[in-house]
Enzyme design. Structure first.
Site, short mmCIF file in Angstrom:
data_model
loop_
_atom_site.label_atom_id
_atom_site.label_comp_id
_atom_site.label_asym_id
_atom_site.label_seq_id
_atom_site.Cartn_x
_atom_site.Cartn_y
_atom_site.Cartn_z
N LYS A 108 8.77 -0.80 14.53
CA LYS A 108 9.39 -0.49 13.22
C LYS A 108 10.48 0.56 13.39
O LYS A 108 11.55 0.46 12.81
CB LYS A 108 8.34 0.07 12.25
CG LYS A 108 7.41 -0.96 11.65
CD LYS A 108 6.52 -0.28 10.60
CE LYS A 108 5.34 -1.18 10.23
NZ LYS A 108 4.37 -0.52 9.35
N LYS A 163 0.84 -1.20 0.00
CA LYS A 163 0.00 0.00 0.00
C LYS A 163 0.88 1.26 0.00
O LYS A 163 0.70 2.15 -0.79
CB LYS A 163 -0.93 -0.03 1.21
CG LYS A 163 -1.84 1.17 1.30
CD LYS A 163 -2.82 1.05 2.44
CE LYS A 163 -3.56 2.37 2.61
NZ LYS A 163 -4.56 2.35 3.68
N GLU A 222 -5.25 -6.44 14.66
CA GLU A 222 -4.73 -5.13 14.30
C GLU A 222 -5.87 -4.09 14.34
O GLU A 222 -5.62 -2.91 14.60
CB GLU A 222 -4.11 -5.17 12.88
CG GLU A 222 -3.17 -4.02 12.60
CD GLU A 222 -2.31 -4.22 11.35
OE1 GLU A 222 -1.18 -4.72 11.48
OE2 GLU A 222 -2.77 -3.89 10.24
N GLU A 243 10.44 -4.63 4.82
CA GLU A 243 10.59 -6.03 4.41
C GLU A 243 10.25 -6.20 2.93
O GLU A 243 10.99 -6.85 2.16
CB GLU A 243 9.66 -6.94 5.23
CG GLU A 243 9.94 -6.98 6.71
CD GLU A 243 9.11 -5.96 7.50
OE1 GLU A 243 8.90 -4.83 6.98
OE2 GLU A 243 8.70 -6.28 8.62
N HIS A 279 -6.14 -32.68 17.65
CA HIS A 279 -4.99 -33.47 18.10
C HIS A 279 -3.86 -32.55 18.56
O HIS A 279 -2.71 -32.98 18.66
CB HIS A 279 -4.53 -34.38 16.97
CG HIS A 279 -5.60 -35.31 16.52
ND1 HIS A 279 -5.85 -36.52 17.15
CD2 HIS A 279 -6.55 -35.18 15.57
CE1 HIS A 279 -6.89 -37.10 16.57
NE2 HIS A 279 -7.34 -36.31 15.60
N GLY A 293 -5.05 -1.66 4.80
CA GLY A 293 -4.23 -2.80 4.34
C GLY A 293 -4.89 -4.14 4.61
O GLY A 293 -4.99 -5.00 3.72
N ARG A 294 -5.36 -4.34 5.84
CA ARG A 294 -5.93 -5.65 6.19
C ARG A 294 -7.31 -5.86 5.60
O ARG A 294 -7.88 -6.93 5.70
CB ARG A 294 -5.95 -5.81 7.72
CG ARG A 294 -6.66 -4.70 8.46
CD ARG A 294 -6.32 -4.74 9.93
NE ARG A 294 -6.86 -3.60 10.67
CZ ARG A 294 -6.26 -2.41 10.79
NH1 ARG A 294 -5.10 -2.20 10.21
NH2 ARG A 294 -6.80 -1.45 11.50
O1 F6P Z 1 2.97 -3.25 9.90
C1 F6P Z 1 1.62 -3.36 9.70
C2 F6P Z 1 1.20 -2.89 8.35
O2 F6P Z 1 1.24 -1.50 8.27
C3 F6P Z 1 -0.17 -3.45 8.00
O3 F6P Z 1 -1.19 -2.67 8.47
C4 F6P Z 1 -0.09 -3.59 6.53
O4 F6P Z 1 -1.04 -4.49 6.08
C5 F6P Z 1 1.33 -4.08 6.35
O5 F6P Z 1 2.07 -3.39 7.32
C6 F6P Z 1 1.92 -3.90 4.99
O6 F6P Z 1 1.90 -2.56 4.56
P1 F6P Z 1 2.13 -2.17 3.05
O7 F6P Z 1 1.01 -2.75 2.26
O8 F6P Z 1 2.11 -0.67 3.05
O9 F6P Z 1 3.45 -2.71 2.62
#
Ligand code: F6P
Length: 555
Positions: free
Chosen positions: A515, A212, A359, A218, A390, A272-273
Site C-alpha cells: 500500500k 472499517k 490474512e 480503493e 473439470h 475486517g475479515r
Molecule cells: O488491505 C487489507 C485490509 O486492511 C483488510 O484487512 C480489510 O478487510 C480491507 O483492507 C478493507 O479495509 P477497510 O474496511 O478499512 O476499508
C-alpha cells in the site's frame, strides 16, 4: 519466563514421530477400520463432520488434543470470549462473537458490555432497512430505492458477497428480495465501476460505503466516483438520501459528506475479515432480504459460537478442523487446502475464506515476535463442485497432495426433477460429492487396471496412488441459518490454527508495504501528469514500465 515456541513442546515432537508411522499406512487400510471411522465422525446441530479420510488415526487425534492443551487452546479461546486484548500488536479485543450474541448476553471489552452497543446498531439497521424496503425512505426525486451498491473491499466486501450469493437462491430469502438488487463495487478498476452501475438509475439507487477505516484508497476513490454519479444526476443535496456508510471512523464519514445519522457504526474489536456479522454485512444484506432473514444467519453463527466455546475438543467441529489443518500443514507438510462446496450457491465461499485464512495465518513470527522455524497458514483455493472436477482435480488426483474440504448440502435450495428420470439434478451433484473423497483416498492400483485389461503402456498414466486426505462437511440445507453456521465454523477453525501455532491471527501488517509503495507511485504519476516531470526514485525496471505507461494516453 522467556517466550517459547510450540514446536519445542514434547507434544509437537510426539506428533513428528506419529506422522512417520502414519506415512507408512495407506488410507485404504485406515478406512477398513470401522471403529476408527466411527470415532472420526461428529455431529452438531444438523451438521456432520466426517474426517475419517484424513491421514491420521486415533493415536494422532489423542496427540493433537495434547498439543492443543500444550498450546493452552482452552485458555486462548476463553481469553477471546472474555474480550482480552489477544490482538496484541494492535492492542485490541477480538470479539466478532459479540456481533451475533443474544440480546441479554454480557461480553466485555475494556470494561464495557458491548452487547447493548451491538444491538443498538442492529435495531438501527432493522429500522432503516425496513424504511427503505417499504418505500417510506425515498430518494431525492421521491422514488423508492430498490437497488443497492455496497462499495468496499477485502473484509468489507468478500464476506457480504459470499452470504449474498448463498442466499440469492434460497427460496425463503429470495421471496423477500423480489424486485430488489444488491451489487458490490470492490475493485478500483474502472471496469468494476462500470459493471456496478450499468443499468442502474441513480434516482432509485442507494450507495452503502463500507470501510472499517474509511481511508482505504480503493474504496474512497470508488465512493467519490459514485458520489459524483449521484450528484451529477440529482444534485449535491441528493447525497443525504442516496448515500449511507458503515465504518468505525464516523468522523471521516461526516467529512466525506455523509450525514452521521446515516452512518452505521462498528468497533475496532471487529477485524475486517471477521466483520460480516457487523453492519458491514448486516446492513446491505438486510436491505436486500429484510432483517428477519439476516437474523437467522446471525442465529446460525451464534449456534456455532456456543458449540465452539463449550464442547470438548473431541466433539468440537472448529477445534477438530483447526487441529487437522495444523496436522496437515506442520506435520505432513501439505502447503495448500482446497475448499470444494458441492453447491453453486457457495461459489463465493472459497474467495471469502482465502482472506479469512491467509490474512489471518500467513505469518512468519510468533505472537511474541520470534521468527518461526515452521510454516503457518495454508494456500486456500477452491471452486464449487462439480465445476472444479473439470478444472484442477487432475492435479489433486495424480499430482500434488492437497487436503480437500468437501462441503455438501442434503436438501437443495432449488430441486429439479426431470420427468422420467429418477436421479434428480441434486442427486447427480451429490453423487460426485460422495464419490470424490473415496477416489482420493483409495486411488486405483496397477493391479486393478491390469484386471480390467488396460493396455500396459497406459497403466502408469491411469494409476491413482490414492492416500490423499479429505474431510466432508454435510449440511442439512442452505438456509440463512446454515450459512451462518458455515461461516462461524471456518472463522473459529482458523483461530484454532493460529492459537496452536502461537501466532497473532488478528493483525495483517503484511498488507501495508504494498500500500505504501503504491502511494509513492501514485505521487509520481500525479507529478508527471501535472508537470511532465520524468519518473524518478524507482529502480530501472519500475522506471521503465512506468515511463511506458505514461507515454500512452491512459488518463
Ligand atoms: O488491505 C487489507 C485490509 O486492511 C483488510 O484487512 C480489510 O478487510 C480491507 O483492507 C478493507 O479495509 P477497510 O474496511 O478499512 O476499508
Amino acid at each position: 519466563m522467556s517466550p517459547t515456541l510450540i514446536c519445542d513442546a514434547v507434544e509437537w515432537q510426539e506428533l513428528k514421530g506419529n506422522v512417520e508411522e502414519i506415512k507408512r499406512k495407506h488410507l485404504r487400510d485406515l478406512m477398513a477400520d470401522v471403529e476408527r471411522c466411527k470415532s472420526m465422525m461428529v455431529e452438531y446441530d444438523g451438521i456432520i463432520l466426517d474426517y475419517s479420510r484424513q491421514c491420521a488415526d486415533q493415536a494422532t487425534m489423542e496427540k493433537l488434543f495434547k498439543l492443543a492443551e500444550a498450546a493452552h487452546l482452552t485458555e486462548k479461546i476463553n481469553r477471546m470470549y472474555n474480550g482480552e486484548h489477544i490482538n496484541s500488536t494492535e492492542d485490541r479485543s477480538v470479539l466478532h462473537i459479540a456481533l451475533r450474541a443474544a440480546r441479554d448476553s454480557v461480553i466485555h471489552s475494556d470494561g464495557r458490555n458491548v452487547v447493548p452497543d451491538v444491538w443498538h446498531v442492529i435495531e438501527k439497521i432493522n429500522d432503516f432497512s425496513e424504511r427503505v424496503r417499504s418505500g417510506s425512505w425515498v430518494g431525492a426525486t421521491g422514488k423508492p430505492l430498490k437497488d443497492v451498491i455496497a462499495v468496499g473491499i477485502g473484509g468489507s466486501f468478500l464476506g457480504p458477497l459470499f452470504v449474498h450469493t448463498a442466499l440469492q437462491t434460497d427460496p425463503e430469502a429470495a421471496e423477500f428480495a423480489k424486485g430488489r438488487q444488491l451489487r458490490f463495487l470492490a475493485n478500483v478498476d474502472p471496469v468494476d465501476v462500470a459493471r456496478s452501475i450499468t443499468g442502474l438509475n441513480p434516482e432509485t439507487t442507494l450507495v452503502v460505503v463500507v470501510s472499517k477505516t474509511f481511508t482505504t484508497a480503493e474504496t474512497m476513490l470508488n465512493a467519490r466516483t459514485l458520489r459524483e454519479w449521484i450528484s451529477d444526476a440529482l444534485g449535491r443535496q441528493a447525497i443525504a438520501k442516496h448515500m449511507v456508510a458503515v465504518s468505525t471512523n464516523l468522523k471521516l464519514v461526516e467529512q466525506f459528506g455523509i450525514d452521521p445519522n446515516n452512518a452505521f457504526a462498528f468497533w475496532d474489536w471487529v477485524g475486517g475479515r471477521y466483520s460480516v456479522c457487523s453492519a458491514v454485512g448486516v446492513l446491505p444484506l438486510s436491505l436486500q432480504y429484510g432483517f428477519p432473514i439476516i437474523e437467522k444467519f446471525l442465529d446460525g453463527a451464534r449456534s456455532i459460537d456456543d458449540h465452539f466455546y463449550s464442547t470438548s475438543f473431541d466433539k468440537n467441529i472448529p477445534v477438530l478442523l483447526g487441529l487437522l489443518s495444523v496436522w496437515n500443514v506442520s506435520f505432513h507438510g501439505f502447503p495448500a487446502r482446497a475448499i470444494l462446496p458441492y453447491s453453486q450457491a457457495l461459489e463465493k465461499f472459497a474467495p471469502h475464506i482465502q482472506q479469512v485464512s491467509m490474512e489471518s495465518n500467513g505469518k512468519g513470527v510468533s505472537i511474541d515476535g520470534i521468527p518461526l522455524p515452521f510454516e503457518t497458514g495454508e494456500i486456500d483455493f477452491g471452486e464449487p463442485g462439480t465445476n472444479g472436477q473439470h478444472s484442477f482435480y487432475q492435479l489433486i488426483h495424480q499430482g500434488r497432495v492437497i487436503p480437500c474440504d468437501f462441503i455438501g448440502v442434503v436438501k437443495s435450495q432449488r430441486p429439479v426433477y426431470l420427468k422420467g428420470e429418477i436421479v434428480s439434478n441434486h442427486d447427480e451433484l451429490m453423487s460426485n460429492f460422495f464419490a470424490q473423497p473415496d477416489a482420493l483416498a483409495y486411488g486405483k492400483s496397477p493391479e486393478q487396471l491390469q484386471s480390467e485389461n488396460v493396455a500396459s503402456h497406459l497403466i502408469p498414466h491411469k494409476t491413482f496412488s490414492g492416500n490423499r486426505p479429505s474431510l466432508s462437511l454435510l449440511l442439512p440445507s442452505l438456509s440463512a441459518y446454515n450459512v451462518g453456521q458455515l461461516l462461524a465454523i471456518y472463522e473459529h477453525r482458523i483461530a484454532v490454527e493460529g492459537f496452536i501455532w502461537g501466532i497473532n491471527s488478528f493483525d495483517q501488517w503484511g498488507v501495508e508495504l504494498g500500500k505504501s509503495l503504491a502511494s509513492q507511485v501514485r505521487k509520481q504519476l500525479n507529478l508527471s501528469r501535472i508537470s511532465g516531470k520524468p519518473i524518478e526514485g524507482f529502480n530501472f525496471s519500475t522506471t521503465t514500465l512506468l515511463s511506458r505507461y505514461l507515454q500512452a494516453d491512459t488518463g
